[in-house]
Design a protein around this motif. Structure first.
Motif, PDB file in Angstrom:
ATOM      1  N   PRO A 183       0.835  -1.206   0.000  1.00  0.00           N
ATOM      2  CA  PRO A 183       0.000   0.000   0.000  1.00  0.00           C
ATOM      3  C   PRO A 183       0.871   1.258   0.000  1.00  0.00           C
ATOM      4  N   GLY A 184       0.369   2.332  -0.602  1.00  0.00           N
ATOM      5  CA  GLY A 184       1.159   3.543  -0.733  1.00  0.00           C
ATOM      6  C   GLY A 184       1.637   4.121   0.587  1.00  0.00           C
ATOM      7  N   TRP A 185       0.807   4.037   1.629  1.00  0.00           N
ATOM      8  CA  TRP A 185       1.186   4.622   2.910  1.00  0.00           C
ATOM      9  C   TRP A 185       2.425   3.950   3.504  1.00  0.00           C
ATOM     10  N   SER A 186       2.735   2.735   3.049  1.00  0.00           N
ATOM     11  CA  SER A 186       3.844   1.978   3.632  1.00  0.00           C
ATOM     12  C   SER A 186       5.191   2.677   3.469  1.00  0.00           C
ATOM     13  N   GLY A 224       1.765   1.831  -5.304  1.00  0.00           N
ATOM     14  CA  GLY A 224       0.531   1.737  -4.525  1.00  0.00           C
ATOM     15  C   GLY A 224      -0.209   3.054  -4.373  1.00  0.00           C
ATOM     16  N   MET A 225       0.207   4.088  -5.126  1.00  0.00           N
ATOM     17  CA  MET A 225      -0.457   5.385  -5.015  1.00  0.00           C
ATOM     18  C   MET A 225      -1.820   5.362  -5.698  1.00  0.00           C
ATOM     19  N   LEU A 226      -2.829   5.834  -4.990  1.00  0.00           N
ATOM     20  CA  LEU A 226      -4.207   5.738  -5.460  1.00  0.00           C
ATOM     21  C   LEU A 226      -4.653   6.995  -6.186  1.00  0.00           C
ATOM     22  N   GLY A 227      -5.470   6.797  -7.211  1.00  0.00           N
ATOM     23  CA  GLY A 227      -6.115   7.913  -7.876  1.00  0.00           C
ATOM     24  C   GLY A 227      -7.268   8.439  -7.037  1.00  0.00           C
ATOM     25  N   PRO A 228      -7.745   9.666  -7.336  1.00  0.00           N
ATOM     26  CA  PRO A 228      -8.834  10.259  -6.559  1.00  0.00           C
ATOM     27  C   PRO A 228     -10.072   9.379  -6.441  1.00  0.00           C
ATOM     28  N   THR A 229     -10.359   8.554  -7.454  1.00  0.00           N
ATOM     29  CA  THR A 229     -11.550   7.704  -7.379  1.00  0.00           C
ATOM     30  C   THR A 229     -11.430   6.628  -6.306  1.00  0.00           C
ATOM     31  N   ARG A 230     -10.223   6.437  -5.754  1.00  0.00           N
ATOM     32  CA  ARG A 230     -10.051   5.450  -4.693  1.00  0.00           C
ATOM     33  C   ARG A 230      -9.537   6.074  -3.400  1.00  0.00           C
ATOM     34  N   THR A 278      -1.432  13.860  -4.776  1.00  0.00           N
ATOM     35  CA  THR A 278      -0.002  13.754  -4.488  1.00  0.00           C
ATOM     36  C   THR A 278       0.319  14.076  -3.024  1.00  0.00           C
ATOM     37  N   SER A 279      -0.722  14.405  -2.255  1.00  0.00           N
ATOM     38  CA  SER A 279      -0.544  14.624  -0.814  1.00  0.00           C
ATOM     39  C   SER A 279      -0.892  13.381  -0.004  1.00  0.00           C
ATOM     40  N   GLN A 280      -1.250  12.297  -0.661  1.00  0.00           N
ATOM     41  CA  GLN A 280      -1.638  11.097   0.068  1.00  0.00           C
ATOM     42  C   GLN A 280      -0.435  10.528   0.834  1.00  0.00           C
ATOM     43  N   PRO A 281      -0.706   9.836   1.931  1.00  0.00           N
ATOM     44  CA  PRO A 281       0.383   9.269   2.732  1.00  0.00           C
ATOM     45  C   PRO A 281       1.323   8.405   1.891  1.00  0.00           C
ATOM     46  N   GLY A 282       2.621   8.579   2.115  1.00  0.00           N
ATOM     47  CA  GLY A 282       3.627   7.784   1.429  1.00  0.00           C
ATOM     48  C   GLY A 282       4.198   8.402   0.176  1.00  0.00           C
ATOM     49  N   PHE A 283       3.479   9.355  -0.423  1.00  0.00           N
ATOM     50  CA  PHE A 283       3.903   9.887  -1.727  1.00  0.00           C
ATOM     51  C   PHE A 283       5.259  10.595  -1.634  1.00  0.00           C
ATOM     52  N   LYS A 284       5.415  11.490  -0.654  1.00  0.00           N
ATOM     53  CA  LYS A 284       6.677  12.230  -0.523  1.00  0.00           C
ATOM     54  C   LYS A 284       7.831  11.288  -0.211  1.00  0.00           C
ATOM     55  N   SER A 285       7.576  10.271   0.594  1.00  0.00           N
ATOM     56  CA  SER A 285       8.629   9.313   0.940  1.00  0.00           C
ATOM     57  C   SER A 285       9.055   8.508  -0.276  1.00  0.00           C
ATOM     58  N   LEU A 286       8.091   8.121  -1.099  1.00  0.00           N
ATOM     59  CA  LEU A 286       8.416   7.375  -2.313  1.00  0.00           C
ATOM     60  C   LEU A 286       9.251   8.224  -3.261  1.00  0.00           C
ATOM     61  N   MET A 311      -5.188   0.948  -9.154  1.00  0.00           N
ATOM     62  CA  MET A 311      -5.079   2.169  -8.376  1.00  0.00           C
ATOM     63  C   MET A 311      -6.212   3.160  -8.637  1.00  0.00           C
ATOM     64  N   SER A 312      -7.104   2.835  -9.576  1.00  0.00           N
ATOM     65  CA  SER A 312      -8.174   3.751  -9.962  1.00  0.00           C
ATOM     66  C   SER A 312      -9.398   2.948 -10.384  1.00  0.00           C
ATOM     67  N   THR A 313     -10.580   3.535 -10.188  1.00  0.00           N
ATOM     68  CA  THR A 313     -11.817   2.927 -10.691  1.00  0.00           C
ATOM     69  C   THR A 313     -12.356   3.670 -11.909  1.00  0.00           C
ATOM     70  N   ASP A 314     -11.569   4.624 -12.427  1.00  0.00           N
ATOM     71  CA  ASP A 314     -12.010   5.486 -13.527  1.00  0.00           C
ATOM     72  C   ASP A 314     -11.807   4.767 -14.870  1.00  0.00           C
ATOM     73  N   ILE A 315     -12.516   3.672 -15.051  1.00  0.00           N
ATOM     74  CA  ILE A 315     -12.299   2.807 -16.213  1.00  0.00           C
ATOM     75  C   ILE A 315     -12.681   3.497 -17.515  1.00  0.00           C
ATOM     76  N   SER A 316     -13.778   4.253 -17.522  1.00  0.00           N
ATOM     77  CA  SER A 316     -14.302   4.819 -18.767  1.00  0.00           C
ATOM     78  C   SER A 316     -13.327   5.780 -19.426  1.00  0.00           C
ATOM     79  N   SER A 317     -12.471   6.432 -18.636  1.00  0.00           N
ATOM     80  CA  SER A 317     -11.507   7.383 -19.195  1.00  0.00           C
ATOM     81  C   SER A 317     -10.104   6.791 -19.279  1.00  0.00           C
ATOM     82  N   ASN A 318     -10.006   5.459 -19.119  1.00  0.00           N
ATOM     83  CA  ASN A 318      -8.692   4.804 -19.053  1.00  0.00           C
ATOM     84  C   ASN A 318      -7.836   5.398 -17.936  1.00  0.00           C
TER      85      ASN A 318
END
Length: 321
Positions: free
Chosen positions: A166-169, A191-197, A207-215, A234-241
């Motif tokens: 997971p991204g926070w790790s 493990g970084m998640l898109g806004p839909t998740r 890009t402020s989600q936990p783990g991003f700066k450390s990665l 990492m995303s559920t936004d299937i319709s827009s790829n």
């Protein structure tokens, strides 16, 4: 339709979005029960995806008449039995295809001689997958496994640890990985998640989600390579790829252009969160994605220079030098 192939007919794509000569697909799997059985205690049973279908898929994305290079990643249904991956590496090498492998091993029962034998066949690292079974991740267990793995492979030229966490790790792992004697590959956008998740408070600033700066910090220190793969994880936004991942991927392209690689993640297996109570008697279907359209998105978000670095220069340095 072949597993996970997808189509871009009518989308106006040109060959500039296909994989160029010497490109490397750094994350593919083979599922072939004819070559060997799955592990009894696996988390799921996949559909069949033999090597010949992988080669056909790779050719469908390649601008050159020859297939591009491949990195076979040991899939979780085989657990520690890498014999199927080794067979496929031999077959690819007999075809004069550039191919390497990332193994999953029980280091308590694997000898140094066996590691050296795998190295000779093209294996270049060990994967730690803490996401496949859909269970909670233990940071203490992950840290201990990282140390054990690094000590065993540090003397093998070019070997790396590939992790799916997971991204926070990365916040918990930053100082540990910074001082490891081997490089680390961060699977599937780290493990970084898109806004839909993401939770509501992070959707406007992914890009402020936990783990991003450390990665990013680990990548800037050349200790971590981030793999642009598994967007559908990492995303559920299937319709827009998976367009909601644009700010994350663009940040990687801008900040760490020499530390990103690409993987198709063929044949697009399901999500571990659906497997905890699943039946091993039922084959889990693969997802069908428009892989060419995803490559078009990546090209547009990154620009030609970084796109080519991600596909050719960076993996060429990491796996083939």
């Amino acid at each position: 339709m072949s597993p996970g192939t997808g189509s871009s007919q009518g989308s106006g794509l040109t060959t500039q979005f296909l994989l160029p000569k010497d490109a490397v697909d750094t994350h593919v799997h083979v599922f072939d029960p004819k070559l060997g059985p799955y592990a009894a205690g696996r988390a799921y049973t996949p559909e069949d995806a033999p090597l010949k279908k992988l080669i056909a898929f790779n050719k469908s994305l390649s601008a050159d008449s020859q297939n591009t290079k491949l990195v076979l990643v040991q899939p979780s249904p085989y657990k520690y039995d890498c014999s199927i991956m080794i067979q496929c590496l031999r077959m690819l090498r007999n075809r004069d295809s550039g191919a390497f492998g990332i193994a999953v091993l029980d280091l308590d029962t694997t000898t140094d001689a066996q590691l050296k034998e795998m190295h000779a066949l093209g294996v270049r690292g060990i994967r730690l997958n803490f996401q496949a079974d859909g269970k909670e991740v233990s940071t203490d267990r992950l840290v201990a496994t990282l140390h054990q793995t690094a000590e065993r492979i540090r003397y093998l030229p070019g070997w790396m640890i590939q992790v799916f966490v997971p991204g926070w790790s990365w916040d918990d792992l930053h100082d540990v990985i910074l001082h490891l004697p081997v490089k680390v590959i961060a699977d599937h956008l780290g493990g970084m998640l898109g806004p839909t998740r993401l939770s509501t408070d992070l959707q406007s600033a992914p890009t402020s989600q936990p783990g991003f700066k450390s990665l990013l910090s680990l990548a800037r220190n050349s200790q971590v390579i981030v793999k642009i793969s598994g967007l559908y994880r990492m995303s559920t936004d299937i319709s827009s790829n998976f367009e909601d991942l644009q700010p994350i991927i663009q940040k990687f392209a801008q900040e760490i252009p020499d530390q990103i690689i690409w993987g198709s993640d063929w044949p697009h297996t399901g999500d571990g969160h659906d497997r905890v109570n699943g039946s091993l008697e039922v084959k889990e279907p693969f997802r069908v994605l428009d892989n060419l359209a995803i490559l078009e998105k990546l090209h547009g978000w990154m620009g030609s220079n970084v796109y080519d670095r991600m596909l050719v220069k960076n993996p060429g340095r990491i796996y083939f030098d």
